[in-house]
Design a protein around this motif. Structure first.
Motif, PDB file in Angstrom:
ATOM      1  N   GLY A  85       0.937  -1.150   0.047  1.00  0.00           N
ATOM      2  CA  GLY A  85       0.009   0.022  -0.013  1.00  0.00           C
ATOM      3  C   GLY A  85       0.774   1.213  -0.095  1.00  0.00           C
ATOM      4  O   GLY A  85       1.994   1.235   0.443  1.00  0.00           O
ATOM      5  N   THR A  86       0.236   2.277  -0.602  1.00  0.00           N
ATOM      6  CA  THR A  86       0.762   3.739  -0.437  1.00  0.00           C
ATOM      7  C   THR A  86      -0.159   4.654  -0.010  1.00  0.00           C
ATOM      8  O   THR A  86      -1.459   4.577  -0.321  1.00  0.00           O
ATOM      9  CB  THR A  86       1.376   4.060  -1.810  1.00  0.00           C
ATOM     10  OG1 THR A  86       2.010   5.280  -1.725  1.00  0.00           O
ATOM     11  CG2 THR A  86       0.394   4.085  -3.141  1.00  0.00           C
ATOM     12  N   LEU A  87      -0.052   5.535   0.714  1.00  0.00           N
ATOM     13  CA  LEU A  87      -0.698   6.431   1.464  1.00  0.00           C
ATOM     14  C   LEU A  87      -1.226   7.682   0.187  1.00  0.00           C
ATOM     15  O   LEU A  87      -0.158   8.527  -0.221  1.00  0.00           O
ATOM     16  CB  LEU A  87      -0.624   7.074   2.901  1.00  0.00           C
ATOM     17  CG  LEU A  87      -1.389   7.961   3.219  1.00  0.00           C
ATOM     18  CD1 LEU A  87      -2.710   7.375   3.520  1.00  0.00           C
ATOM     19  CD2 LEU A  87      -0.696   8.501   4.758  1.00  0.00           C
ATOM     20  N   VAL A  88      -2.613   8.069   0.011  1.00  0.00           N
ATOM     21  CA  VAL A  88      -2.917   9.103  -0.802  1.00  0.00           C
ATOM     22  C   VAL A  88      -3.730  10.018   0.104  1.00  0.00           C
ATOM     23  O   VAL A  88      -4.612   9.452   0.671  1.00  0.00           O
ATOM     24  CB  VAL A  88      -3.361   8.928  -2.100  1.00  0.00           C
ATOM     25  CG1 VAL A  88      -4.161  10.129  -2.547  1.00  0.00           C
ATOM     26  CG2 VAL A  88      -2.641   8.113  -2.973  1.00  0.00           C
ATOM     27  N   THR A  89      -3.195  11.370   0.428  1.00  0.00           N
ATOM     28  CA  THR A  89      -4.044  12.236   1.426  1.00  0.00           C
ATOM     29  C   THR A  89      -4.240  13.348   0.366  1.00  0.00           C
ATOM     30  O   THR A  89      -3.414  14.019  -0.066  1.00  0.00           O
ATOM     31  CB  THR A  89      -3.170  12.601   2.576  1.00  0.00           C
ATOM     32  OG1 THR A  89      -2.792  11.345   3.242  1.00  0.00           O
ATOM     33  CG2 THR A  89      -3.966  13.540   3.408  1.00  0.00           C
ATOM     34  N   VAL A  90      -5.498  13.725   0.436  1.00  0.00           N
ATOM     35  CA  VAL A  90      -6.111  14.679  -0.175  1.00  0.00           C
ATOM     36  C   VAL A  90      -6.664  15.900   0.425  1.00  0.00           C
ATOM     37  O   VAL A  90      -7.527  15.801   1.398  1.00  0.00           O
ATOM     38  CB  VAL A  90      -7.224  14.377  -1.476  1.00  0.00           C
ATOM     39  CG1 VAL A  90      -7.376  15.578  -2.005  1.00  0.00           C
ATOM     40  CG2 VAL A  90      -6.556  13.303  -2.062  1.00  0.00           C
ATOM     41  N   SER A  91      -6.107  16.934   0.642  1.00  0.00           N
ATOM     42  CA  SER A  91      -6.632  18.019   1.730  1.00  0.00           C
ATOM     43  C   SER A  91      -7.413  19.014   0.830  1.00  0.00           C
ATOM     44  O   SER A  91      -7.533  19.131  -0.373  1.00  0.00           O
ATOM     45  CB  SER A  91      -5.381  18.909   2.070  1.00  0.00           C
ATOM     46  OG  SER A  91      -4.721  19.506   1.156  1.00  0.00           O
ATOM     47  N   SER A  92      -8.461  19.485   1.722  1.00  0.00           N
ATOM     48  CA  SER A  92      -9.677  20.416   1.202  1.00  0.00           C
ATOM     49  C   SER A  92      -9.247  21.950   0.991  1.00  0.00           C
ATOM     50  O   SER A  92      -8.139  22.113   1.752  1.00  0.00           O
ATOM     51  CB  SER A  92     -10.805  20.280   1.836  1.00  0.00           C
ATOM     52  OG  SER A  92     -10.597  20.604   3.188  1.00  0.00           O
TER      53      SER A  92
END
Length: 123
Positions: free
Chosen positions: A116-123
């Motif tokens: 797995g690889t983490l994807v973080t999308v901020s608003s």
């Protein structure tokens, strides 16, 4: 030993793009479907996108259709996921998957997983 190694995750803002890659080693998956799943905090792992072997037929979860594009290179034993117009709800750990997946795949049917690889999308 079969390994699927993901790369390309990170922190982006809503509306940005990100490209995930997965490289397989230990065996070839040219005759198997490959794809991506994701798991958000507190939620079950869910199917995102898949691609067939010869012909490269692709299939997507409704939530990512028209925003994400999956592709593969059988000569390099790789599969990629181009993610455009990212939304905060796309935040998750993204997992590369291989063999025994198809449209609407369930995680329990998949034979091989990356870490797995983490994807973080901020608003």
């Amino acid at each position: 030993q079969v390994q699927l190694l993901e790369s390309g995750g990170g922190l982006v803002q809503a509306g940005d793009s990100l490209r995930l890659s997965c490289t397989a080693s230990g065996r070839t998956f040219s005759m198997d479907d490959m794809g991506w799943f994701r798991q958000a905090p507190g939620r079950e792992r869910e199917f995102v996108a898949g691609i067939s072997t010869v012909g490269g037929n692709t299939y997507y979860a409704n939530s990512v259709k028209s925003r994400f594009t999956i592709s593969r290179d059988n000569t390099k034993n790789t599969v990629a996921l181009q993610m455009n117009s990212l939304k905060p709800e796309d935040t998750a750990v993204y997992y590369c998957a291989a063999r025994n997946l198809g449209p609407g795949s369930l995680p329990q049917n998949v034979d091989y997983w990356g870490k797995g690889t983490l994807v973080t999308v901020s608003s």
